[in-house]
Scaffold this active site. Structure first.
Site, mmCIF file in Angstrom:
data_model
loop_
_atom_site.group_PDB
_atom_site.id
_atom_site.type_symbol
_atom_site.label_atom_id
_atom_site.label_comp_id
_atom_site.label_asym_id
_atom_site.label_seq_id
_atom_site.Cartn_x
_atom_site.Cartn_y
_atom_site.Cartn_z
ATOM 1 N N HIS A 55 15.736 -6.067 116.474
ATOM 2 C CA HIS A 55 16.615 -6.964 117.243
ATOM 3 C C HIS A 55 17.262 -6.185 118.374
ATOM 4 C CE1 HIS A 55 19.448 -5.213 114.389
ATOM 5 N NE2 HIS A 55 20.469 -5.722 115.051
ATOM 6 N N HIS A 57 20.314 -5.359 119.399
ATOM 7 C CA HIS A 57 21.566 -4.594 119.409
ATOM 8 C C HIS A 57 21.322 -3.129 119.775
ATOM 9 C CE1 HIS A 57 23.814 -7.684 116.702
ATOM 10 N NE2 HIS A 57 23.847 -8.009 117.988
ATOM 11 N N ASP A 59 22.574 -0.344 118.881
ATOM 12 C CA ASP A 59 22.414 0.689 117.846
ATOM 13 C C ASP A 59 21.004 0.657 117.233
ATOM 14 O OD1 ASP A 59 23.307 -1.791 116.573
ATOM 15 O OD2 ASP A 59 23.557 -0.642 114.720
ATOM 16 N N HIS A 60 20.157 -0.250 117.734
ATOM 17 C CA HIS A 60 18.764 -0.330 117.270
ATOM 18 C C HIS A 60 17.741 -0.091 118.385
ATOM 19 C CE1 HIS A 60 19.863 -2.014 113.246
ATOM 20 N NE2 HIS A 60 20.979 -2.166 113.916
ATOM 21 N N HIS A 120 21.495 -13.043 112.079
ATOM 22 C CA HIS A 120 22.311 -11.948 112.627
ATOM 23 C C HIS A 120 22.234 -11.996 114.156
ATOM 24 C CE1 HIS A 120 24.135 -7.985 112.977
ATOM 25 N NE2 HIS A 120 23.087 -7.536 113.634
ATOM 26 N N HIS A 175 21.158 0.028 107.999
ATOM 27 C CA HIS A 175 22.430 0.745 107.806
ATOM 28 C C HIS A 175 22.637 1.166 106.360
ATOM 29 C CE1 HIS A 175 24.353 -0.203 111.766
ATOM 30 N NE2 HIS A 175 23.536 -1.249 111.711
HETATM 31 FE FE FE Z 1 23.011 -2.523 113.460
HETATM 32 ZN ZN ZN Z 2 22.658 -5.573 114.598
#
Ligand code: FE
Ligand code: ZN
Length: 263
Positions: A55, A57, A59-60, A120, A175
Site C-alpha cells: 500500500h 503509506h 513507511d512501506h 486500511h 509491523h
Molecule cells: Fe505501516
Molecule cells: Zn499503513
C-alpha cells in the site's frame, strides 16, 4: 532450484521489511527505508531483483526511489493507489494466470497471487503464494490495521478473505505490534486459552528482541479478536463497551476497532 527463504529487516521503530532471498538474489516487500536494505544486500552480497509494495503509506514505499537508483528492478504494487515508482500495477483477478493478478519472480520460480484487501487504505493488496502471505498493514498478529481509507464492512471482508487461506499459511505483516495487540485481545477475550499461551511465548521472544512473526492463519483464527467477532465472549464485551447490544459481526468489529483506536 532451492526454495527462497524469508528474512526480516527492521526499519523505523517497528516496521519489518521482508526479504525473499536465495544465495544471490533478493526481493523486498515494503521497503519504507532504503538504507537498512542496502546495508543488508551489501553485507550478504545479494542482488536486488524486485520490490513489492502492499500500500502507499510512506513507511512501506519510502525507500523505493533510493533502491531504484542502485538497482533497476520491477516495482509491483496496488493498481488502485498512487505510488510514483510503480512499474507493475497489480489487482486481484479471477484468472489465476493473469499478469496483473500476479507478481512473478523468475529467479525464485515464485508466483505470488494478488488479493485486494481494502480497509486500511483504499487499494491495499496482499501477496499470497507458496504458503506465504505478505499482508502489509491489514492483518497483524493478534490485530488489524486502522481504518484510514475504508469502512468496517470492507475490512471485515478483507480479513475474512485472509482467514480463508490455508491454516498453515505463514503471515508476514508490516509491523511488530504483537505484544500490544495481545494486551488488548486479553481484555476482549480473557477466557481464550490459546491467547494466554501466545502471550507467554511472545513475551519470551520480545525479551530476547526476536521478531514474533511470521504468524499463521491458524494462529490468527485462534487468537485474533478481529477475526473472532462471532465469539459470544467478544460480542458481550464489545456490546458492554458500546453500551448497546451488538448482534452482527460488522458492528462488533467496528466497536472493537474504535475501542482499540483509543486503547
Ligand atoms: Fe505501516
Ligand atoms: Zn499503513
Amino acid at each position: 532450484m532451492t526454495m527462497p527463504h524469508i528474512v526480516a529487516i527492521r526499519a523505523f521503530t517497528d516496521n519489518y521489511i521482508w526479504v525473499i532471498r536465495d544465495h544471490c538474489h533478493a526481493a523486498v516487500v515494503d521497503p519504507g527505508d532504503a538504507s537498512p536494505v542496502l546495508a543488508y544486500l551489501q553485507h550478504e552480497k545479494l542482488k536486488l531483483i524486485a520490490i513489492l509494495n502492499t500500500h502507499h503509506h510512506n513507511d512501506h514505499v519510502g525507500g523505493n526511489a533510493a533502491l531504484l537508483r542502485e538497482f533497476m528492478v520491477p516495482v509491483y504494487g496496488p493498481a488502485n493507489e498512487s505510488i510514483p515508482t510503480l512499474t507493475h500495477p497489480l489487482k486481484e483477478c479471477n484468472d489465476p494466470e493473469s499478469e496483473e493478478g500476479n507478481a512473478y519472480i523468475p529467479e525464485f520460480s515464485l508466483s505470488l497471487r494478488v488479493l485486494d484487501i481494502p480497509g486500511h487504505t483504499a487499494g491495499h493488496i496482499a501477496y499470497y503464494g507458496a504458503n506465504l502471505l505478505f499482508c502489509g498493514d491489514t492483518l497483524f498478529a493478534c490485530g488489524c490495521g486502522r481504518l484510514f481509507e475504508g469502512t468496517a464492512q470492507q475490512m471485515v471482508d478483507s480479513l475474512q478473505k485472509l482467514a480463508d487461506l490455508p491454516n498453515e499459511t505463514a503471515v508476514y505483516c508490516g509491523h511488530e505490534y504483537t505484544q500490544s495487540n495481545i494486551r488488548f485481545a486479553r481484555i476482549i477475550e480473557p477466557g481464550n486459552q490459546a491467547l494466554i499461551k501466545l502471550e507467554a511465548e511472545v513475551k519470551k521472544l520480545r525479551e530476547q528482541d526476536i521478531p514474533t512473526l511470521p504468524s499463521t492463519i491458524a494462529m490468527e483464527k485462534a487468537t485474533n479478536p478481529f477475526l473472532r467477532c462471532g465469539q459470544p465472549e467478544i460480542i458481550q464485551n464489545a456490546s458492554n463497551h458500546a453500551g448497546k447490544s451488538l448482534t452482527d459481526p460488522v458492528s462488533v468489529f467496528a466497536a472493537l476497532r474504535g475501542w482499540k483506536d483509543h486503547f
